[in-house]
Design a protein around this motif. Sequence first.
Motif, PDB file in Angstrom:
ATOM      1  N   LEU A 254      26.126  84.909  48.883  1.00  0.00           N
ATOM      2  CA  LEU A 254      26.033  85.065  50.630  1.00  0.00           C
ATOM      3  C   LEU A 254      26.597  86.159  50.998  1.00  0.00           C
ATOM      4  O   LEU A 254      25.936  87.115  51.785  1.00  0.00           O
ATOM      5  CB  LEU A 254      26.704  83.798  51.156  1.00  0.00           C
ATOM      6  N   SER A 255      27.688  86.917  50.598  1.00  0.00           N
ATOM      7  CA  SER A 255      28.130  88.015  51.068  1.00  0.00           C
ATOM      8  C   SER A 255      27.642  89.519  50.306  1.00  0.00           C
ATOM      9  O   SER A 255      27.596  90.315  50.864  1.00  0.00           O
ATOM     10  CB  SER A 255      29.598  87.895  51.096  1.00  0.00           C
TER      11      SER A 255
ATOM     12  N   ILE B 260      22.680  89.014  49.329  1.00  0.00           N
ATOM     13  CA  ILE B 260      21.864  89.055  50.086  1.00  0.00           C
ATOM     14  C   ILE B 260      21.871  90.837  51.050  1.00  0.00           C
ATOM     15  O   ILE B 260      21.006  91.186  51.158  1.00  0.00           O
ATOM     16  CB  ILE B 260      21.979  88.156  51.429  1.00  0.00           C
ATOM     17  N   ASN B 261      23.052  91.367  50.944  1.00  0.00           N
ATOM     18  CA  ASN B 261      23.267  92.484  51.463  1.00  0.00           C
ATOM     19  C   ASN B 261      22.839  93.397  50.296  1.00  0.00           C
ATOM     20  O   ASN B 261      22.168  94.452  50.906  1.00  0.00           O
ATOM     21  CB  ASN B 261      24.800  92.827  51.967  1.00  0.00           C
TER      22      ASN B 261
ATOM     23  N   ARG C  87      18.538  84.270  53.724  1.00  0.00           N
ATOM     24  CA  ARG C  87      19.503  83.493  53.969  1.00  0.00           C
ATOM     25  C   ARG C  87      19.180  82.043  54.392  1.00  0.00           C
ATOM     26  O   ARG C  87      19.883  81.013  54.028  1.00  0.00           O
ATOM     27  CB  ARG C  87      20.319  84.284  55.229  1.00  0.00           C
ATOM     28  N   THR C  88      18.169  81.878  55.282  1.00  0.00           N
ATOM     29  CA  THR C  88      17.669  80.603  55.716  1.00  0.00           C
ATOM     30  C   THR C  88      17.304  79.925  54.478  1.00  0.00           C
ATOM     31  O   THR C  88      17.674  78.715  54.279  1.00  0.00           O
ATOM     32  CB  THR C  88      16.701  80.716  56.684  1.00  0.00           C
TER      33      THR C  88
ATOM     34  N   THR D 292      16.052  89.578  55.148  1.00  0.00           N
ATOM     35  CA  THR D 292      17.378  88.851  55.000  1.00  0.00           C
ATOM     36  C   THR D 292      17.480  87.766  55.740  1.00  0.00           C
ATOM     37  O   THR D 292      18.225  86.651  55.189  1.00  0.00           O
ATOM     38  CB  THR D 292      18.456  89.900  55.131  1.00  0.00           C
ATOM     39  N   SER D 293      16.930  87.556  56.976  1.00  0.00           N
ATOM     40  CA  SER D 293      17.184  86.470  57.643  1.00  0.00           C
ATOM     41  C   SER D 293      16.370  85.263  56.949  1.00  0.00           C
ATOM     42  O   SER D 293      16.788  84.191  56.853  1.00  0.00           O
ATOM     43  CB  SER D 293      16.570  86.493  59.036  1.00  0.00           C
TER      44      SER D 293
ATOM     45  N   TYR E 280      20.462  78.851  52.262  1.00  0.00           N
ATOM     46  CA  TYR E 280      21.095  77.773  52.776  1.00  0.00           C
ATOM     47  C   TYR E 280      20.511  76.422  52.875  1.00  0.00           C
ATOM     48  O   TYR E 280      21.040  75.292  52.403  1.00  0.00           O
ATOM     49  CB  TYR E 280      21.351  77.925  54.427  1.00  0.00           C
TER      50      TYR E 280
END
Length: 583
Positions: free
Chosen positions: A126-127, A130-131, A99-100, A95-96, A103
């Motif tokens: 985003l919220s 990804i979760n 997210r990178t 997930t990191s 972005y």
Amino acid sequence: MNFFKTFKHDTWVKPYVKQYKGLLISVLILGFLTVFSATALMFTAGYTIDKAATHPYNILLIYVPIILTRGFGIGRPVFKYIERLRSHNWVLKITSDLRTRLYKTLESDASFFNERHKTGDIMGLLSEDINHLQDLYLRTVFPTVIAYIVAIIGSLALGVFNPSFGFFVLLLCVIEIVIVPLVSVSIESARRERQKALKSDLYTKLTDNVLGVDDWVISGREKDFKDLSAKTISELDSSKNKSKAFRRYRDFILQVLFTGIVVVFIIFTNLKMTNGQEQANFVAALVLAVLQLSDTFVPVSQGFEEWPQYRDSIERLNTVKPVDQNLPEQVELAPEDFNGIELNHVNFEYASDSPILIKDFSQKITKGEKLALLGPSGIGKTTILQLILGDLVPQSGEIKVNDLNVQQIQEKRETIFSVLNQNPFLFNTTVMNNVRLGNEDKSDAEVKQALARVGLKDLIDSLPDKYNTLVGENGSRFSGGEQERIALARILLQDAPVVLLDEPTVGLDPITENDLLETFFDVLQDKTIIWVTHHLQGVKHVDHVVFVNDEKIEMQGDPRDLYKTNAHFKELYEMDQGLTSES
């Protein structure tokens, strides 16, 4: 099939699964060892109790089972703890990276953000999305794979004693962890899709309403503002309640099916393990071990049920693609070498039905020149700035910086261009940090000097926390004019040779606007300035005026000469200043 179809053309999840496959395998092994330790603990505990009840002639006959009980009792929480650490580490790594990547993708597409994505959609990405991918592995993939491994190994082990019973238990397991989950997902799929749509709609509505909350309050419609999303929230709650009721009934059915598995084992053990005392000791132990598998099998249906949400998230992520800029070979242009900008017969339109059209626009801007670009709203003035920056590419014509096409300096364009618009964004951190954003290598003294140059020294010195004062969300601690000055200090720190001003004084009162313009052109006197404005306030500060109207340049030149020689310009100037022709 739906699962494999979703991942067939996936470019967001699969690469990271392959990248961390070693960690994934270790998670699955640890998950299996956790289940094995739990069932073995119940088996050895049951065997020990049963064996002790038969009064063994030697205590050593139950010593080994006691040691094994202790070992499996310790092993279960240890394996579980390590499995949790490894699985969360694996998921957080993925997930990191996701997210990178997200972005960076959105950043690369920033100039087209509003055209391609709604703010509410991005908040959902985003919220939520990804979760959801995080939950996909923790709540669906890992438990399902482990349950399948346990079911296969358990059925094979039972089949060694009796193939018929082994096959029958496998059949019950298939119903428990395959058939019921598939039925569950088919029933809940539409409901989950609706919940996802309602959440997305809420994000979009709430984003719109929060950004426009001042207008709701001013119009006296606070109640309407509060009630606007009430219907959607009510429908979402109702749908969720139906899902909860369905899960209760489904879990009851699963427990009934699992009871069937337990009954089969009771029958099996009584038929096959009562030929002697030694075998009889295994009867209770085996049934106790089977009871432990309930916690492994039942959650599979819950994981399957949530698959539509995960699928939608994966599909949405795969629609987010970086803009293929197709930049030419990049050239690094030193700021001190900048000598001018040239626009040669530039033509640009967003689409055939777009009202904004730049047609055969040419202009030469020399180093240090101050140019004002005027015209009515919607004529394309800001679009011209975006073309100069390189955010947009003209359909024909050319934009050069020195002798280079502007597309050749995009990788380091911040060393040439700085931008100040009507809504500079200030982050909710200190004044010092907001200004240093222009150049993180500058010292505190240089930041303070920049703030002094834009006329904020006395104001900041009067604040309790001085330069460590938090500016508030989007600069709410300061007035509009003060926010512009902080943003101007940021530009001074950036020290690029070209400054693009996109109507930075819109919405300010005339006195503040005039003071701010005086400050702009005073502190930026050594810079090349291209200033987009909609009126002639402050035009005395520029060397050249370009008035664009009806897809062409209507008039241009030194504003002082135009005032003397061009009746239309003189009329516009006097109207803007509140003067009459007689005065």
